[in-house]
Write a protein that holds these residues in place. Structure first.
Motif, PDB file in Angstrom:
ATOM      1  N   ALA A  72       0.816  -1.219   0.000  1.00 15.96           N
ATOM      2  CA  ALA A  72       0.000   0.000   0.000  1.00 15.96           C
ATOM      3  C   ALA A  72       0.851   1.271   0.000  1.00 15.96           C
ATOM      4  O   ALA A  72       0.460   2.296  -0.576  1.00 15.96           O
ATOM      5  CB  ALA A  72      -0.933   0.004   1.205  1.00 15.96           C
ATOM      6  N   MET A  73       2.012   1.249   0.652  1.00 19.69           N
ATOM      7  CA  MET A  73       2.875   2.435   0.692  1.00 19.69           C
ATOM      8  C   MET A  73       3.752   2.547  -0.542  1.00 19.69           C
ATOM      9  O   MET A  73       4.466   3.547  -0.702  1.00 19.69           O
ATOM     10  CB  MET A  73       3.752   2.416   1.940  1.00 19.69           C
ATOM     11  CG  MET A  73       2.991   2.560   3.237  1.00 19.69           C
ATOM     12  SD  MET A  73       4.061   2.961   4.638  1.00 19.69           S
ATOM     13  CE  MET A  73       5.219   1.607   4.625  1.00 19.69           C
ATOM     14  N   SER A  74       3.713   1.492  -1.392  1.00 20.82           N
ATOM     15  CA  SER A  74       4.544   1.454  -2.583  1.00 20.82           C
ATOM     16  C   SER A  74       6.010   1.682  -2.207  1.00 20.82           C
ATOM     17  O   SER A  74       6.464   1.256  -1.147  1.00 20.82           O
ATOM     18  CB  SER A  74       4.064   2.486  -3.609  1.00 20.82           C
ATOM     19  OG  SER A  74       4.767   2.376  -4.825  1.00 20.82           O
ATOM     20  N   ILE A  75       6.733   2.387  -3.055  1.00 20.37           N
ATOM     21  CA  ILE A  75       8.161   2.623  -2.839  1.00 20.37           C
ATOM     22  C   ILE A  75       8.387   4.055  -2.339  1.00 20.37           C
ATOM     23  O   ILE A  75       9.531   4.539  -2.308  1.00 20.37           O
ATOM     24  CB  ILE A  75       8.923   2.355  -4.153  1.00 20.37           C
ATOM     25  CG1 ILE A  75      10.386   1.967  -3.885  1.00 20.37           C
ATOM     26  CG2 ILE A  75       8.783   3.513  -5.111  1.00 20.37           C
ATOM     27  CD1 ILE A  75      10.545   0.618  -3.263  1.00 20.37           C
ATOM     28  N   THR A  76       7.298   4.718  -1.901  1.00 18.59           N
ATOM     29  CA  THR A  76       7.373   6.121  -1.480  1.00 18.59           C
ATOM     30  C   THR A  76       8.404   6.377  -0.386  1.00 18.59           C
ATOM     31  O   THR A  76       9.170   7.348  -0.476  1.00 18.59           O
ATOM     32  CB  THR A  76       5.990   6.608  -1.026  1.00 18.59           C
ATOM     33  OG1 THR A  76       5.044   6.352  -2.066  1.00 18.59           O
ATOM     34  CG2 THR A  76       6.007   8.096  -0.724  1.00 18.59           C
ATOM     35  N   PRO A  77       8.479   5.556   0.691  1.00 18.73           N
ATOM     36  CA  PRO A  77       9.509   5.809   1.723  1.00 18.73           C
ATOM     37  C   PRO A  77      10.933   5.783   1.163  1.00 18.73           C
ATOM     38  O   PRO A  77      11.788   6.553   1.609  1.00 18.73           O
ATOM     39  CB  PRO A  77       9.289   4.671   2.734  1.00 18.73           C
ATOM     40  CG  PRO A  77       7.857   4.298   2.558  1.00 18.73           C
ATOM     41  CD  PRO A  77       7.589   4.453   1.092  1.00 18.73           C
ATOM     42  N   TYR A  78      11.190   4.916   0.182  1.00 21.83           N
ATOM     43  CA  TYR A  78      12.525   4.863  -0.422  1.00 21.83           C
ATOM     44  C   TYR A  78      12.817   6.152  -1.191  1.00 21.83           C
ATOM     45  O   TYR A  78      13.937   6.679  -1.135  1.00 21.83           O
ATOM     46  CB  TYR A  78      12.644   3.656  -1.351  1.00 21.83           C
ATOM     47  CG  TYR A  78      13.998   3.535  -2.009  1.00 21.83           C
ATOM     48  CD1 TYR A  78      15.048   2.904  -1.359  1.00 21.83           C
ATOM     49  CD2 TYR A  78      14.231   4.061  -3.272  1.00 21.83           C
ATOM     50  CE1 TYR A  78      16.298   2.795  -1.950  1.00 21.83           C
ATOM     51  CE2 TYR A  78      15.476   3.959  -3.876  1.00 21.83           C
ATOM     52  CZ  TYR A  78      16.504   3.325  -3.212  1.00 21.83           C
ATOM     53  OH  TYR A  78      17.737   3.238  -3.799  1.00 21.83           O
ATOM     54  N   ILE A  79      11.819   6.651  -1.910  1.00 19.23           N
ATOM     55  CA  ILE A  79      11.995   7.901  -2.658  1.00 19.23           C
ATOM     56  C   ILE A  79      12.282   9.038  -1.691  1.00 19.23           C
ATOM     57  O   ILE A  79      13.192   9.852  -1.914  1.00 19.23           O
ATOM     58  CB  ILE A  79      10.744   8.206  -3.500  1.00 19.23           C
ATOM     59  CG1 ILE A  79      10.542   7.121  -4.563  1.00 19.23           C
ATOM     60  CG2 ILE A  79      10.852   9.571  -4.164  1.00 19.23           C
ATOM     61  CD1 ILE A  79       9.238   7.225  -5.299  1.00 19.23           C
ATOM     62  N   ASN A  80      11.500   9.101  -0.596  1.00 17.60           N
ATOM     63  CA  ASN A  80      11.721  10.153   0.407  1.00 17.60           C
ATOM     64  C   ASN A  80      13.117  10.053   1.014  1.00 17.60           C
ATOM     65  O   ASN A  80      13.816  11.071   1.180  1.00 17.60           O
ATOM     66  CB  ASN A  80      10.659  10.062   1.515  1.00 17.60           C
ATOM     67  CG  ASN A  80       9.266  10.355   0.997  1.00 17.60           C
ATOM     68  OD1 ASN A  80       9.101  11.053   0.001  1.00 17.60           O
ATOM     69  ND2 ASN A  80       8.257   9.836   1.665  1.00 17.60           N
ATOM     70  N   ALA A  81      13.537   8.831   1.356  1.00 11.72           N
ATOM     71  CA  ALA A  81      14.875   8.637   1.943  1.00 11.72           C
ATOM     72  C   ALA A  81      15.965   9.027   0.949  1.00 11.72           C
ATOM     73  O   ALA A  81      16.966   9.647   1.327  1.00 11.72           O
ATOM     74  CB  ALA A  81      15.045   7.175   2.372  1.00 11.72           C
ATOM     75  N   SER A  82      15.761   8.708  -0.336  1.00 10.61           N
ATOM     76  CA  SER A  82      16.757   9.054  -1.359  1.00 10.61           C
ATOM     77  C   SER A  82      16.882  10.556  -1.538  1.00 10.61           C
ATOM     78  O   SER A  82      17.985  11.094  -1.655  1.00 10.61           O
ATOM     79  CB  SER A  82      16.384   8.404  -2.696  1.00 10.61           C
ATOM     80  OG  SER A  82      16.359   7.004  -2.588  1.00 10.61           O
ATOM     81  N   ILE A  83      15.727  11.249  -1.530  1.00  7.79           N
ATOM     82  CA  ILE A  83      15.745  12.707  -1.669  1.00  7.79           C
ATOM     83  C   ILE A  83      16.433  13.349  -0.466  1.00  7.79           C
ATOM     84  O   ILE A  83      17.251  14.272  -0.606  1.00  7.79           O
ATOM     85  CB  ILE A  83      14.311  13.252  -1.832  1.00  7.79           C
ATOM     86  CG1 ILE A  83      13.709  12.776  -3.167  1.00  7.79           C
ATOM     87  CG2 ILE A  83      14.294  14.772  -1.774  1.00  7.79           C
ATOM     88  CD1 ILE A  83      12.242  13.102  -3.322  1.00  7.79           C
TER      89      ILE A  83
END
Length: 418
Positions: A72-83
């Motif tokens: 459900a959260m998809s890969i959004t936390p990874y994108i946020n951490a990368s940014i």
């Protein structure tokens, strides 16, 4: 064209990479149908029919959020951490040093990004579990923790899946997972259009107009994504011992859209904040203020465009170190014809980049707000097209095609892209 495309299937290594990537896509799509335990899916679906905030987020998860599956959260936390890591690299000296150490330094940064993904994912999962407590069958600390751990594990698995695609498949794994999630919603959009036509809500002319706008937007995005200003650079000849080095010409490609989709993500996150908070606070004036920021209102659209322009300049300034670029050119004997090395070169590049970024920021603003007008022009409501999704799909498709082209050219003298 067909003979060139057949070259792809003739190369065993490339064929294996494509098959591996497709298998990973299949696993991703299967995971979107595995529900999180202890949640009433019917209540979640009702929330998605009340507004397009959740629908917008559901688009990037490939429908996993509306089903409240393990992805459900998809890969959004990874994108946020990368940014966050990319921004910290500019500020923290140690991270900046690692970024210049080649593969070993990048491995350390990647490892920290993974830990950051798990931490951000768990925090986001807890927020989702508390915010959607009304959908939990047996609300309690144990159920909330179970849901949070399940969602975090799903995101961590997707992160691993993306890294496997990058290593053993074709293209950038994380980007391709987002790409697959967005493209998987295409059949739903087509079915919605078909139902509108069958019910008489719209006619064939509306569909034809929508197709013309869609094709025009895709062509516009490709043109800008590929657009760049090439700054000519010449290197002076140097004699070292009995050998002569340098003396060649090259160019610096300055992209029109240097910031990618990041400004749209930043701007939408800022504007979604008051709307999201208002959904959990039952205070009249808070609801009124949130109504001003509702998706598609004149205030929201204006602020959205202005914030995109601001964040485009901000992100480009943070990620592009023009002074270092000019200094490195000077160290290696490079110069721009008619411009003195050093600070004059940095000022010249900064001036050029400022003008290019203006065009790129206006382009991003137009692409982001066009979906607000497509519905009004074509009477097609509930079919999202444009904005971040279009930029991601086009960008990932172009990058993946370039990688395939490079692999084909390694075995054949002719690729498949013109």
């Amino acid at each position: 064209m067909l003979p060139e495309l057949s070259n792809i299937l003739k190369i065993t290594e490339l064929r294996q990479k494509i098959v591996f990537t497709l298998v990973m896509f299949l696993i991703f799509r299967l995971g979107t149908h595995i529900p999180v335990p202890g949640v009433n899916a019917a209540v979640i679906e009702q929330l998605f029919t009340q507004g397009n905030l959740f629908g917008f987020l559901d688009l990037f998860s490939g429908g996993a959020l509306s089903k409240f599956s393990i992805f459900a959260m998809s890969i959004t936390p990874y994108i946020n951490a990368s940014i966050i890591m990319q921004l910290l690299t500019i500020v923290v000296p140690k991270l900046e040093q690692w970024s210049k150490e080649g593969d070993e330094g990048r491995k350390k940064i990647t490892q920290i990004t993974r830990y950051g993904t798990v931490l951000l994912g768990f925090i986001q999962a807890l927020g989702m579990a508390f915010g959607l407590k009304v959908a939990i069958i047996n609300p309690g600390i144990g159920s909330i923790l179970l849901i949070a751990l399940t969602l975090t594990a799903g995101t961590t698995f997707l992160m691993w899946l993306g890294e496997q695609i990058t290593d053993k498949g074709i293209g950038n794994g994380i980007s391709l997972i987002i790409f697959a999630g967005i493209v998987s919603r295409l059949p739903d959009g087509l079915y919605t259009i078909f139902e509108y036509v069958r019910a008489g809500t719209i006619n064939i002319f509306n569909v034809f107009l929508f197709l013309i706008i869609a094709v025009a937007m895709i062509v516009f995005v490709i043109a800008i994504q590929q657009g760049q200003r090439r700054i000519p650079v010449q290197y002076a000849k140097r004699v070292v011992g009995r050998k002569m080095y340098g003396g060649h010409s090259t160019h610096i490609p300055l992209k029109v859209n240097q910031a990618g989709v990041i400004p749209i993500i930043f701007a939408s996150s800022v504007l979604m904040f008051p709307v999201t908070i208002a959904q959990f606070i039952d205070v009249p004036w808070v609801k009124t203020v949130a109504g001003w920021f509702a998706w598609g209102t004149p205030l929201q659209t204006t602020l959205y465009a202005l914030l995109i322009v601001f964040f485009t300049y901000f992100y480009t300034a943070v990620t592009m170190n023009i002074s270092d670029m000019a200094e490195n050119m000077k160290k290696h004997g490079g110069f721009i014809p008619g411009i003195r090395p050093g600070k004059p070169t940095a000022d010249y590049l900064d001036r050029i980049m400022t003008r290019i970024t203006l065009a790129g920021s206006i382009f991003l603003a137009i692409i982001a707000i066009v979906p607000n007008f497509i519905g009004a022009i074509t009477n097609l409501q509930g079919v999202y097209f444009g904005g971040t999704a279009l930029l991601i799909v086009v960008g990932v498709a172009l990058d993946t095609m370039k990688q395939i082209e490079a692999l084909v050219l390694m075995r054949h003298y002719q690729g498949f892209m013109k």
